[in-house]
Enzyme design. Structure first.
Site, PDB file in Angstrom:
ATOM      1  N   HIS A  33       0.847  -1.198   0.000  1.00 45.80           N
ATOM      2  CA  HIS A  33       0.000   0.000   0.000  1.00 45.80           C
ATOM      3  C   HIS A  33       0.880   1.244   0.000  1.00 45.80           C
ATOM      4  O   HIS A  33       0.769   2.086  -0.886  1.00 45.80           O
ATOM      5  CB  HIS A  33      -0.936  -0.024   1.207  1.00 45.80           C
ATOM      6  CG  HIS A  33      -1.827   1.164   1.315  1.00 45.80           C
ATOM      7  ND1 HIS A  33      -2.827   1.266   2.257  1.00 45.80           N
ATOM      8  CD2 HIS A  33      -1.873   2.344   0.625  1.00 45.80           C
ATOM      9  CE1 HIS A  33      -3.453   2.431   2.125  1.00 45.80           C
ATOM     10  NE2 HIS A  33      -2.886   3.103   1.149  1.00 45.80           N
TER      11      HIS A  33
ATOM     12  N   GLU B  36       0.792   7.839  -3.721  1.00 46.68           N
ATOM     13  CA  GLU B  36       1.669   7.597  -2.577  1.00 46.68           C
ATOM     14  C   GLU B  36       2.926   8.458  -2.640  1.00 46.68           C
ATOM     15  O   GLU B  36       3.362   9.013  -1.628  1.00 46.68           O
ATOM     16  CB  GLU B  36       2.034   6.108  -2.504  1.00 46.68           C
ATOM     17  CG  GLU B  36       0.874   5.199  -2.132  1.00 46.68           C
ATOM     18  CD  GLU B  36       0.355   5.459  -0.724  1.00 46.68           C
ATOM     19  OE1 GLU B  36       1.170   5.719   0.183  1.00 46.68           O
ATOM     20  OE2 GLU B  36      -0.878   5.415  -0.526  1.00 46.68           O
TER      21      GLU B  36
ATOM     22  N   HIS C 279       3.602  11.162   0.194  1.00 53.66           N
ATOM     23  CA  HIS C 279       4.537  10.704   1.221  1.00 53.66           C
ATOM     24  C   HIS C 279       6.000  10.689   0.808  1.00 53.66           C
ATOM     25  O   HIS C 279       6.860  10.464   1.659  1.00 53.66           O
ATOM     26  CB  HIS C 279       4.149   9.274   1.658  1.00 53.66           C
ATOM     27  CG  HIS C 279       2.769   9.141   2.183  1.00 53.66           C
ATOM     28  ND1 HIS C 279       2.385   9.622   3.420  1.00 53.66           N
ATOM     29  CD2 HIS C 279       1.654   8.566   1.645  1.00 53.66           C
ATOM     30  CE1 HIS C 279       1.105   9.353   3.615  1.00 53.66           C
ATOM     31  NE2 HIS C 279       0.636   8.722   2.563  1.00 53.66           N
TER      32      HIS C 279
END
Length: 281
Positions: free
Chosen positions: A75, A149, A153
């Protein structure tokens, strides 16, 4: 054991072709390197697909691997709030890199908004991208999970994308190859006692790791709870080492085993063998 710089971190077999995924060690760059934890979020993909009603693009005809542990997918990898950022933890979790000023553009980094495929492309080689699909099926269009993502992040820490996602692959493989992975493989498609699963974590990594640095997330189904995600709190200083007791940050608030919602038992849902749909309820 430290992972060698520019070493081959994994060999991915896709049909008759093979791809070597190379990644350097992962180090944050820039002003905000003073964080102490990464949260590694791993999905149990059949459970995730069931929880979403099989609408995500990566769910139909999903099976693209050879074994049961191909269900344990990536993930994301999420740095904790850097000490140098004067924002709340909640705001950091919500905005991520969008809360960080980019001196090159003289504005904050762009937010990661849907459709994620419209976000800035992630710079990786075609071979790496194709290999990453085995571990992160959500990168397929029109989901483009990797773009979301990285935008939320990764980009504000200056991570090279192949190093960032390569670290996730290495950690995923470490867990697959551990006694925890063996337990999941041996119980593929079965209902397991949550206490038994946690005991394997205790035996492998330690009681304080199971209690304070591993979170299990489950979703209700017609047949009971199904595992959808495992989150591991890892020391930033140990992110480039093989997963072991010393990898885990048990003194943090990002992940708490006590907040797991998997009850007394849950099912490790399996992929359908006919490969027509992942719906199993």
């Amino acid at each position: 054991m430290h992972k060698s710089l520019l070493a081959i971190s994994s060999i991915l077999l896709l049909g008759a072709s093979s791809y070597a995924v190379r990644a350097a060690d992962l180090f944050p760059q820039g002003e905000h390197t003073n964080f102490d934890t990464y949260v590694l979020a791993l999905s149990w993909q059949p459970g995730f697909c069931q929880s979403k009603g099989y609408s995500p693009a990566e769910c139909p005809n999903l099976r693209n691997g050879e074994g049961e542990l191909d269900a344990l997918t990536i993930h994301g990898l999420w740095p904790s709030l850097p000490e140098s950022l004067n924002i709340s933890v909640g705001n950091w979790h919500k905005k991520g890199c969008n809360a960080v000023y980019n001196p090159q553009t003289e504005r904050n980094y762009p937010s990661a908004t849907k459709p994620w495929c419209n976000s800035k492309p992630v710079d990786m080689s075609p071979a790496f991208h194709q290999g990453l699909v085995k571990y992160m099926p959500g990168i397929k269009e029109p989901t483009c999970l990797h773009q979301y993502e990285y935008a939320k992040h990764g980009v504000c820490f200056g991570f090279k994308p192949e190093d960032y996602f390569g670290a996730m692959i290495s950690l995923n493989r470490d867990l697959r190859n551990s006694p925890v992975g063996k337990f999941m493989k041996d119980n593929y498609g079965e209902e397991v006692n949550t206490a038994d699963f946690k005991q394997v974590i205790v035996d492998t990594y330690g009681e304080d790791v199971s209690r304070n640095a591993v979170q299990l997330i489950c979703t209700p189904t017609k047949k009971g709870l199904a595992l959808t995600e495992i989150r591991l709190a890892l020391r930033a200083s140990e992110i480039n080492t093989t997963l072991a007791y010393t990898s885990f940050n048990t003194d943090q608030s990002e992940v708490s085993g006590g907040s797991s919602n998997c009850g007394k038992s849950f099912t490790l849902i399996k992929y359908r063998e006919d490969n027509k749909s992942q719906r199993v309820d």
